[in-house]
Design a protein around this motif. Structure first.
Motif, PDB file in Angstrom:
ATOM      1  N   PRO A   8      -2.862  -1.779  -4.457  1.00  0.00           N
ATOM      2  CA  PRO A   8      -4.196  -1.182  -4.508  1.00  0.00           C
ATOM      3  C   PRO A   8      -4.132   0.164  -5.234  1.00  0.00           C
ATOM      4  O   PRO A   8      -3.177   0.916  -5.033  1.00  0.00           O
ATOM      5  CB  PRO A   8      -4.565  -1.002  -3.029  1.00  0.00           C
ATOM      6  CG  PRO A   8      -3.262  -0.949  -2.308  1.00  0.00           C
ATOM      7  CD  PRO A   8      -2.244  -1.684  -3.133  1.00  0.00           C
ATOM      8  N   PRO A   9      -5.116   0.495  -6.075  1.00  0.00           N
ATOM      9  CA  PRO A   9      -5.026   1.743  -6.830  1.00  0.00           C
ATOM     10  C   PRO A   9      -5.257   3.004  -6.006  1.00  0.00           C
ATOM     11  O   PRO A   9      -4.760   4.063  -6.345  1.00  0.00           O
ATOM     12  CB  PRO A   9      -6.104   1.617  -7.903  1.00  0.00           C
ATOM     13  CG  PRO A   9      -6.725   0.291  -7.752  1.00  0.00           C
ATOM     14  CD  PRO A   9      -6.251  -0.337  -6.498  1.00  0.00           C
ATOM     15  N   PHE A  10      -6.050   2.915  -4.919  1.00  0.00           N
ATOM     16  CA  PHE A  10      -6.345   4.159  -4.187  1.00  0.00           C
ATOM     17  C   PHE A  10      -6.508   4.001  -2.683  1.00  0.00           C
ATOM     18  O   PHE A  10      -6.502   4.986  -1.961  1.00  0.00           O
ATOM     19  CB  PHE A  10      -7.599   4.839  -4.767  1.00  0.00           C
ATOM     20  CG  PHE A  10      -8.824   3.951  -4.854  1.00  0.00           C
ATOM     21  CD1 PHE A  10      -9.618   3.718  -3.751  1.00  0.00           C
ATOM     22  CD2 PHE A  10      -9.184   3.358  -6.063  1.00  0.00           C
ATOM     23  CE1 PHE A  10     -10.744   2.899  -3.820  1.00  0.00           C
ATOM     24  CE2 PHE A  10     -10.311   2.542  -6.152  1.00  0.00           C
ATOM     25  CZ  PHE A  10     -11.090   2.316  -5.022  1.00  0.00           C
ATOM     26  N   ASP A  11      -6.633   2.766  -2.186  1.00  0.00           N
ATOM     27  CA  ASP A  11      -7.018   2.600  -0.785  1.00  0.00           C
ATOM     28  C   ASP A  11      -5.883   2.010   0.055  1.00  0.00           C
ATOM     29  O   ASP A  11      -5.903   0.837   0.406  1.00  0.00           O
ATOM     30  CB  ASP A  11      -8.277   1.715  -0.710  1.00  0.00           C
ATOM     31  CG  ASP A  11      -8.982   1.828   0.641  1.00  0.00           C
ATOM     32  OD1 ASP A  11      -8.450   2.521   1.527  1.00  0.00           O
ATOM     33  OD2 ASP A  11     -10.053   1.229   0.808  1.00  0.00           O
ATOM     34  N   HIS A  12      -4.876   2.836   0.346  1.00  0.00           N
ATOM     35  CA  HIS A  12      -3.758   2.365   1.177  1.00  0.00           C
ATOM     36  C   HIS A  12      -2.999   3.578   1.726  1.00  0.00           C
ATOM     37  O   HIS A  12      -2.702   4.504   0.976  1.00  0.00           O
ATOM     38  CB  HIS A  12      -2.814   1.488   0.353  1.00  0.00           C
ATOM     39  CG  HIS A  12      -1.892   0.654   1.197  1.00  0.00           C
ATOM     40  ND1 HIS A  12      -0.822   1.194   1.894  1.00  0.00           N
ATOM     41  CD2 HIS A  12      -1.880  -0.674   1.465  1.00  0.00           C
ATOM     42  CE1 HIS A  12      -0.190   0.222   2.550  1.00  0.00           C
ATOM     43  NE2 HIS A  12      -0.818  -0.913   2.311  1.00  0.00           N
ATOM     44  N   PRO A  13      -2.649   3.570   3.028  1.00  0.00           N
ATOM     45  CA  PRO A  13      -1.937   4.715   3.615  1.00  0.00           C
ATOM     46  C   PRO A  13      -0.620   5.063   2.914  1.00  0.00           C
ATOM     47  O   PRO A  13      -0.264   6.243   2.839  1.00  0.00           O
ATOM     48  CB  PRO A  13      -1.672   4.274   5.062  1.00  0.00           C
ATOM     49  CG  PRO A  13      -2.687   3.212   5.341  1.00  0.00           C
ATOM     50  CD  PRO A  13      -2.979   2.542   4.035  1.00  0.00           C
ATOM     51  N   LEU A  14       0.094   4.068   2.391  1.00  0.00           N
ATOM     52  CA  LEU A  14       1.354   4.357   1.689  1.00  0.00           C
ATOM     53  C   LEU A  14       1.105   5.160   0.410  1.00  0.00           C
ATOM     54  O   LEU A  14       1.921   5.993   0.017  1.00  0.00           O
ATOM     55  CB  LEU A  14       2.103   3.062   1.359  1.00  0.00           C
ATOM     56  CG  LEU A  14       2.793   2.345   2.525  1.00  0.00           C
ATOM     57  CD1 LEU A  14       3.332   0.992   2.084  1.00  0.00           C
ATOM     58  CD2 LEU A  14       3.919   3.188   3.122  1.00  0.00           C
ATOM     59  N   LEU A  15      -0.033   4.900  -0.237  1.00  0.00           N
ATOM     60  CA  LEU A  15      -0.386   5.670  -1.428  1.00  0.00           C
ATOM     61  C   LEU A  15      -0.615   7.129  -1.061  1.00  0.00           C
ATOM     62  O   LEU A  15      -0.104   8.045  -1.712  1.00  0.00           O
ATOM     63  CB  LEU A  15      -1.659   5.110  -2.079  1.00  0.00           C
ATOM     64  CG  LEU A  15      -1.630   3.677  -2.597  1.00  0.00           C
ATOM     65  CD1 LEU A  15      -2.999   3.296  -3.156  1.00  0.00           C
ATOM     66  CD2 LEU A  15      -0.562   3.491  -3.668  1.00  0.00           C
TER      67      LEU A  15
END
Length: 322
Positions: A130-137
């Motif tokens: 996902p480009p922006f919606d993930h806790p790891l990001l």
């Protein structure tokens, strides 16, 4: 394999920008990341956590997330498929292919490309990035604030942090970073362009909003809906997030001024944040009493961007002048 794919980027003082806001301005130069933008922090981290044994990764991106996914995949030796909307410049497609990625062009806007990426993840067993919606990001992006804190030392704290908002991944990462270093009292100024203002629209409405269309030329800010976490942060009482808009013309002017003054070319998505300094948004917020006048150092996240060159810049100038 390297411990992580991002580099510790320079933190530079800008004397010329400091004059505009009458406070010290520090630039966190994320444009100098190996993939061209801050995205490699979060995406590199996510790929290392989720994709080491993968058949391949797939990511929908108008440019920078795709570049980061392609770069990380190449370093890990796994195939990358990047789905881009038709609004992406040819330059972006070429650069993705140079990183060894397979590029698919689908739909008009990012949301269309993302639906195709999700379908490919499902049907071909690829790891979805996902480009922006993930806790790891957000965890990965938070490292930039940890670096700033280490650089400034224990006695200095920013008076405010200035960021561009597209889907909200950088905003969430910055807030995560502020929490990590104990700077939750530092206000965050979240900048968007008119026509790519999904965060501002949600803040004003007090609920999540999906834009009908992306009409801004800052294509890399072009998510129709901001991520839920970013909206939740805007509604919670313990953080100060100030959402502001600039025009495409102001963002472009900021890109040109930054190129002249700092000798660095960034894309319009990044120009949205820079415009807060060059177009007087910071000064106006101070006059309105929403930011303190004796601002501590202003930390500007120069998010970078690989979707720009001189040809594209003159194309934008021509398009936005007419």
């Amino acid at each position: 394999m390297a411990e992580h794919f991002h580099v510790n980027t320079p933190l530079l003082e800008s004397v010329t920008m400091s004059k505009h806001v009458q406070a010290t301005v520090y630039l966190k130069m994320e444009n100098s990341q190996p993939s061209g933008s801050f995205k490699i922090r979060g995406i590199g981290h996510l790929c290392q956590q989720l994709a080491t044994k993968s058949k391949g990764v797939v990511c929908a991106s108008g440019g920078n997330a795709g570049m980061a996914a392609a770069y990380a995949a190449r370093k890990m030796g796994v195939p990358a498929t990047i789905v881009v909307p038709s609004s992406s410049p040819q330059l972006v497609v070429q650069r993705l292919q140079d990183q060894g990625a397979t590029v698919r062009i689908t739909g008009k806007v990012w949301d269309d490309a993302n639906a195709e990426a999700l379908r490919l993840a499902e049907t071909e067993g690829l790891t979805f990035v996902p480009p922006f919606d993930h806790p790891l990001l957000w965890q990965g992006h938070a490292s930039m604030i940890t670096e700033v804190a280490a650089c400034l030392g224990p006695t200095v704290k920013p008076g405010a942090v200035l960021v561009s908002v597209g889907g909200g991944g950088l905003l969430c990462g910055v807030i995560q970073g502020l929490k990590d270093v104990g700077w939750t009292d530092v206000p965050v100024i979240a900048m968007e362009t008119e026509g790519a203002n999904c965060f501002n629209a949600a803040v004003k409405a007090g609920r999540m909003v999906t834009l009908d269309d992306i009409t801004s030329e800052a294509k890399c800010l072009g998510a129709k809906t901001v991520c839920k976490k970013a909206f939740e942060y805007s509604q919670c009482g313990e953080l100060t997030i100030i959402s502001e808009l600039v025009t495409d013309q102001q963002a472009l002017h900021a890109v040109e001024t930054f190129l002249d003054e700092e000798r660095v070319l960034v894309e319009m998505a990044c120009g949205a944040a820079l415009a807060a300094v060059y177009s007087g948004v910071i000064r106006r917020l101070q006059d309105e009493g929403r930011l303190p006048t004796l601002l501590g150092p202003l930390l500007v996240i120069v998010c970078g961007g690989s979707s720009v060159d001189m040809k594209h810049l003159s194309h934008l100038k021509h398009k936005l002048q007419t």
